[in-house]
Design a protein around this motif. Structure first.
Motif, mmCIF file in Angstrom:
data_model
loop_
_atom_site.group_PDB
_atom_site.id
_atom_site.type_symbol
_atom_site.label_atom_id
_atom_site.label_comp_id
_atom_site.label_asym_id
_atom_site.label_seq_id
_atom_site.Cartn_x
_atom_site.Cartn_y
_atom_site.Cartn_z
ATOM 1 N N GLY A 80 0.954 -1.075 -0.058
ATOM 2 C CA GLY A 80 0.322 -0.331 -0.057
ATOM 3 C C GLY A 80 0.533 1.320 0.198
ATOM 4 N N ASN A 81 2.232 1.329 0.557
ATOM 5 C CA ASN A 81 3.201 2.226 0.030
ATOM 6 C C ASN A 81 4.038 1.942 -0.731
ATOM 7 O OD1 ASN A 81 1.691 4.621 2.007
ATOM 8 N ND2 ASN A 81 2.302 3.063 3.606
ATOM 9 N N LEU A 82 3.942 1.267 -1.463
ATOM 10 C CA LEU A 82 5.364 0.762 -2.308
ATOM 11 C C LEU A 82 5.416 2.171 -2.966
ATOM 12 C CD1 LEU A 82 3.576 -2.860 -3.548
ATOM 13 C CD2 LEU A 82 5.475 -2.236 -1.756
ATOM 14 N N VAL A 83 6.865 1.743 -3.499
ATOM 15 C CA VAL A 83 8.003 2.619 -4.408
ATOM 16 C C VAL A 83 8.889 1.789 -5.477
ATOM 17 C CG1 VAL A 83 8.292 4.570 -2.645
ATOM 18 C CG2 VAL A 83 9.700 3.496 -2.913
ATOM 19 N N PHE A 84 9.466 2.000 -6.158
ATOM 20 C CA PHE A 84 10.235 1.432 -7.354
ATOM 21 C C PHE A 84 11.330 0.940 -6.649
ATOM 22 C CE2 PHE A 84 6.392 3.687 -9.824
ATOM 23 C CZ PHE A 84 6.677 1.733 -10.582
ATOM 24 N N LYS A 85 11.627 -0.225 -6.633
ATOM 25 C CA LYS A 85 12.699 -0.977 -6.532
ATOM 26 C C LYS A 85 14.133 0.033 -7.598
ATOM 27 C CE LYS A 85 14.682 -4.451 -3.786
ATOM 28 N NZ LYS A 85 13.990 -6.092 -3.464
ATOM 29 N N TYR A 86 15.460 0.127 -6.219
ATOM 30 C CA TYR A 86 16.427 -0.057 -7.714
ATOM 31 C C TYR A 86 16.999 -0.842 -7.688
ATOM 32 C CZ TYR A 86 21.106 1.656 -9.213
ATOM 33 O OH TYR A 86 22.228 1.977 -10.443
ATOM 34 N N ASN A 87 16.681 -1.740 -9.389
ATOM 35 C CA ASN A 87 17.483 -3.192 -9.189
ATOM 36 C C ASN A 87 17.939 -3.418 -10.546
ATOM 37 O OD1 ASN A 87 17.575 -5.876 -9.653
ATOM 38 N ND2 ASN A 87 16.304 -6.207 -7.860
ATOM 39 N N LEU A 88 19.357 -3.234 -10.692
ATOM 40 C CA LEU A 88 19.625 -3.305 -12.129
ATOM 41 C C LEU A 88 19.388 -4.531 -12.742
ATOM 42 C CD1 LEU A 88 22.924 -1.727 -11.858
ATOM 43 C CD2 LEU A 88 21.469 -0.824 -12.202
ATOM 44 N N GLN A 89 19.548 -5.761 -12.077
ATOM 45 C CA GLN A 89 18.926 -7.021 -11.786
ATOM 46 C C GLN A 89 17.867 -6.868 -13.482
ATOM 47 O OE1 GLN A 89 19.531 -9.589 -9.541
ATOM 48 N NE2 GLN A 89 21.916 -10.205 -9.573
ATOM 49 N N SER A 90 16.512 -6.496 -12.844
ATOM 50 C CA SER A 90 15.422 -6.260 -12.715
ATOM 51 C C SER A 90 15.481 -5.305 -13.852
ATOM 52 C CB SER A 90 14.670 -5.817 -12.161
ATOM 53 O OG SER A 90 14.696 -6.607 -11.256
ATOM 54 N N GLY B 15 27.948 -7.272 1.100
ATOM 55 C CA GLY B 15 28.027 -6.653 -0.624
ATOM 56 C C GLY B 15 27.397 -7.234 -1.700
ATOM 57 N N ASP B 16 27.125 -8.652 -1.470
ATOM 58 C CA ASP B 16 26.334 -9.066 -3.206
ATOM 59 C C ASP B 16 24.978 -8.246 -3.300
ATOM 60 O OD1 ASP B 16 28.177 -10.713 -3.609
ATOM 61 O OD2 ASP B 16 26.059 -12.632 -2.685
ATOM 62 N N TRP B 17 24.661 -7.728 -2.373
ATOM 63 C CA TRP B 17 22.746 -6.636 -1.969
ATOM 64 C C TRP B 17 23.677 -5.377 -2.363
ATOM 65 C CZ3 TRP B 17 22.488 -1.951 0.878
ATOM 66 C CH2 TRP B 17 21.489 -1.216 -0.188
ATOM 67 N N ILE B 18 24.875 -4.803 -1.829
ATOM 68 C CA ILE B 18 25.546 -3.540 -2.291
ATOM 69 C C ILE B 18 25.554 -3.605 -3.905
ATOM 70 C CG2 ILE B 18 27.378 -1.901 -1.937
ATOM 71 C CD1 ILE B 18 27.217 -3.206 1.319
ATOM 72 N N ALA B 19 26.603 -4.353 -4.070
ATOM 73 C CA ALA B 19 26.510 -4.725 -5.480
ATOM 74 C C ALA B 19 25.507 -4.388 -6.317
ATOM 75 C CB ALA B 19 27.715 -5.420 -5.547
ATOM 76 N N ALA B 20 24.415 -5.564 -5.926
ATOM 77 C CA ALA B 20 23.452 -5.026 -7.113
ATOM 78 C C ALA B 20 22.382 -3.802 -6.795
ATOM 79 C CB ALA B 20 22.580 -6.294 -6.946
ATOM 80 N N CYS B 21 22.678 -3.359 -6.379
ATOM 81 C CA CYS B 21 22.493 -1.848 -5.769
ATOM 82 C C CYS B 21 23.659 -1.078 -7.176
ATOM 83 C CB CYS B 21 22.540 -1.216 -4.283
ATOM 84 S SG CYS B 21 21.280 -1.662 -3.479
ATOM 85 N N GLY B 22 23.989 -1.277 -7.610
ATOM 86 C CA GLY B 22 25.199 -0.705 -8.510
ATOM 87 C C GLY B 22 26.106 0.022 -7.832
ATOM 88 N N VAL B 23 26.755 -0.663 -6.775
ATOM 89 C CA VAL B 23 28.303 -0.878 -7.059
ATOM 90 C C VAL B 23 28.920 -1.750 -6.469
ATOM 91 C CG1 VAL B 23 29.428 0.537 -4.945
ATOM 92 C CG2 VAL B 23 27.060 1.570 -5.064
ATOM 93 N N PRO B 24 29.259 -2.652 -8.059
ATOM 94 C CA PRO B 24 30.058 -3.502 -7.861
ATOM 95 C C PRO B 24 31.621 -3.276 -7.588
ATOM 96 C CG PRO B 24 29.594 -2.375 -10.376
ATOM 97 C CD PRO B 24 28.931 -1.999 -9.001
#
Length: 135
Positions: free
Chosen positions: A32-42, A121-130
């Motif tokens: 009910g309060n969703l925002v778009f996720k920053y997800n490079l894979q998606s 670390g994997d989560w940070i990389a997936a957010c765009g900071v490999p």
């Protein structure tokens, strides 16, 4: 027993909108309060594009749109200027995101950075900071 939501087509479109919010991994936050996720894979897998097409398809066929977006975000997407003074940022954040951001904020020493990289670390990389995974 079945609920009548306007026929099979409308019921299908309603379920499709629910599925978009739960399966495509393009939203974050509380229901009910969703925002778009920053997800490079998606993004690379064109999930945002697919969700947009499915929403348009639903609306064109007299079905519902997604009823999951945060109210002020929806108004901004419609070109309006909502009052943002009363927005509770904690409602927008996914619990996992909040926990990871707290870990990042508390990291002060090199040893803590190494431990953090092992955990998220994997989560940070997936957010765009490999580069975080590089030593």
């Amino acid at each position: 027993m079945a609920d009548d939501y306007g026929g099979p087509r409308r019921e299908f479109l309603r379920l499709l909108m629910i599925e978009i919010t739960t399966s495509l991994c393009i939203f974050e936050g509380q229901q009910g309060n969703l925002v778009f996720k920053y997800n490079l894979q998606s993004l690379e897998q064109q999930k945002y594009y697919t969700a947009g097409k499915l929403v348009a398809w639903s609306i064109i066929h007299n079905g519902p749109g997604p009823r999951c977006l945060q109210r002020e975000l929806f108004h901004m997407m419609c070109g309006e200027r909502p009052d943002l003074t009363h927005v509770d940022v904690d409602l927008l954040l996914d619990p996992e995101l909040s926990a990871n951001m707290e870990k990042l904020n508390s990291c002060r020493r090199a040893e803590a950075l190494a431990t953090m990289k092992e955990g998220i670390g994997d989560w940070i990389a997936a957010c765009g900071v490999p580069e975080v995974l590089l030593d």
